[in-house]
Design a protein around this motif. Structure first.
Motif, short mmCIF file in Angstrom:
data_model
loop_
_atom_site.label_atom_id
_atom_site.label_comp_id
_atom_site.label_asym_id
_atom_site.label_seq_id
_atom_site.Cartn_x
_atom_site.Cartn_y
_atom_site.Cartn_z
N VAL A 68 48.92 49.95 38.71
CA VAL A 68 50.06 49.41 37.95
C VAL A 68 50.27 48.24 38.33
CG1 VAL A 68 51.96 50.86 39.27
CG2 VAL A 68 51.15 48.94 40.30
N TYR A 69 51.10 48.06 36.76
CA TYR A 69 51.01 47.15 36.36
C TYR A 69 52.22 46.16 36.62
CZ TYR A 69 46.30 48.26 34.37
OH TYR A 69 45.57 48.32 34.11
N PHE A 70 52.26 44.57 36.40
CA PHE A 70 53.99 43.74 36.88
C PHE A 70 53.73 42.53 35.42
CE2 PHE A 70 51.56 45.49 40.44
CZ PHE A 70 52.93 45.25 41.38
N THR A 71 55.03 42.61 35.39
CA THR A 71 55.25 41.40 34.33
C THR A 71 54.68 39.82 34.54
OG1 THR A 71 57.42 40.73 34.95
CG2 THR A 71 57.35 42.91 33.09
N GLN A 103 45.23 46.63 46.00
CA GLN A 103 44.54 45.17 45.90
C GLN A 103 45.41 44.28 44.77
OE1 GLN A 103 40.19 47.16 44.90
NE2 GLN A 103 39.84 45.61 46.96
N GLY A 104 46.18 43.92 45.38
CA GLY A 104 46.82 42.43 44.44
C GLY A 104 45.94 42.04 43.77
N PHE A 105 46.31 41.93 42.14
CA PHE A 105 45.99 40.85 41.45
C PHE A 105 46.27 40.03 40.47
CE2 PHE A 105 43.12 44.17 41.91
CZ PHE A 105 41.48 43.63 42.63
N SER A 106 45.96 38.78 40.45
CA SER A 106 47.05 37.85 39.13
C SER A 106 46.33 37.70 38.13
CB SER A 106 48.31 37.04 39.79
OG SER A 106 46.77 35.74 40.75
N ASP A 107 47.46 37.08 37.10
CA ASP A 107 46.19 36.61 35.90
C ASP A 107 46.26 34.95 36.36
OD1 ASP A 107 48.77 35.14 35.27
OD2 ASP A 107 49.24 36.08 33.80
N ASN A 147 43.39 35.53 41.21
CA ASN A 147 43.05 36.14 39.91
C ASN A 147 41.59 35.62 40.30
OD1 ASN A 147 43.18 33.18 40.22
ND2 ASN A 147 43.97 32.52 38.16
N ASP A 148 40.79 35.63 41.34
CA ASP A 148 39.60 35.84 41.55
C ASP A 148 38.99 37.10 41.19
OD1 ASP A 148 39.60 33.70 42.68
OD2 ASP A 148 39.45 34.66 45.06
N ARG A 149 39.24 38.16 40.31
CA ARG A 149 38.67 39.11 40.11
C ARG A 149 39.26 39.62 38.94
NH1 ARG A 149 37.38 43.11 45.27
NH2 ARG A 149 36.40 41.17 46.67
N GLU A 150 39.46 38.86 37.78
CA GLU A 150 40.00 39.28 36.25
C GLU A 150 39.43 40.60 35.44
OE1 GLU A 150 40.10 35.21 34.34
OE2 GLU A 150 42.04 35.45 35.26
N VAL A 151 40.13 41.49 35.26
CA VAL A 151 39.50 42.23 34.25
C VAL A 151 38.42 41.69 33.08
CG1 VAL A 151 39.75 44.17 33.39
CG2 VAL A 151 41.02 44.41 35.25
N ASN A 163 45.04 42.07 34.20
CA ASN A 163 45.36 40.79 35.16
C ASN A 163 46.40 41.12 36.21
OD1 ASN A 163 42.57 40.20 34.35
ND2 ASN A 163 43.26 38.77 33.07
N ARG A 164 47.20 41.89 36.21
CA ARG A 164 48.38 41.51 36.66
C ARG A 164 48.59 42.85 37.14
NH1 ARG A 164 50.87 37.97 32.68
NH2 ARG A 164 51.32 39.68 31.71
N ARG A 165 48.03 43.19 38.13
CA ARG A 165 48.17 44.52 38.60
C ARG A 165 48.36 44.62 40.16
NH1 ARG A 165 43.47 42.81 37.86
NH2 ARG A 165 41.17 43.01 38.04
#
Length: 177
Positions: A68-71, A103-107, A147-151, A163-165
């Motif tokens: 799932v993605y986020f703004t 697992q949460g991620f950010s840009d 943002n350690d694991r950016e796509v 990356n916001r997922r």
């Protein structure tokens, strides 16, 4: 005109030229295929996926979806994210032997510390939503990775959204993480 439209017109023109060049007037008899709905969907699995078992990790990934993605700078679930999480909740409730790591991620739109906190809030939001849909909270845990694991490592806004997922990963046992 887009490249796709131009290629379609060129293909159509080539077909017309080829048909005009035909000199025969005979019409070949062609057996009609059985009537099928024009939805683009078939009941046959895609090649290579014929042996996907219901309730397996592959079933979850292929038929439910795990991202799932986020703004930007938000941990709010939009309607698209909720639709995916609703499908995950239905699947998880039907397959209670699986555990779930969110697992949460950010840009890279803020400091490392702020992005790690935001990614944790995103994972927590997804977990709370799944729990509100009947998934036992004891089966789930959330971890923010910042943002350690950016796509994708990019500067373009349209690419940073990847990356916001939150990624939902099935597990058979809880990790110490």
């Amino acid at each position: 005109m887009s490249l796709f439209q131009a290629m379609r017109r060129l293909s159509a023109a080539a077909l017309l030229v080829a048909l005009a060049a035909c000199s025969t007037t005979e019409v070949a008899s062609v057996e009609e295929p059985p009537e099928q709905p024009m939805t683009g969907q078939t009941n046959d699995p895609a090649p290579g996926f014929e042996n996907v078992r219901p309730g397996s990790k592959e079933d979850f990934i292929l038929n439910v979806g795990r991202r799932v993605y986020f703004t930007q700078d938000s941990a709010t679930l939009d309607s698209v994210a909720k639709t995916t999480l609703d499908a995950q909740a239905t699947w998880l409730n039907a397959n209670p032997s699986w555990l779930l790591k969110l697992q949460g991620f950010s840009d890279d739109s803020g400091s490392q510390s702020a992005m790690k906190k935001l990614s944790q809030r995103r994972a927590d939001a997804a977990m709370a939503y799944l729990a509100s849909r009947g998934v036992n909270a004891d089966r789930m845990w959330a971890k923010g990775y910042g943002n350690d694991r950016e796509v994708r490592d990019c500067t373009d806004r349209s690419c940073k959204v990847q990356n916001r997922r939150v990624v939902s990963n099935l597990r058979t046992e809880k990790e110490a993480d």
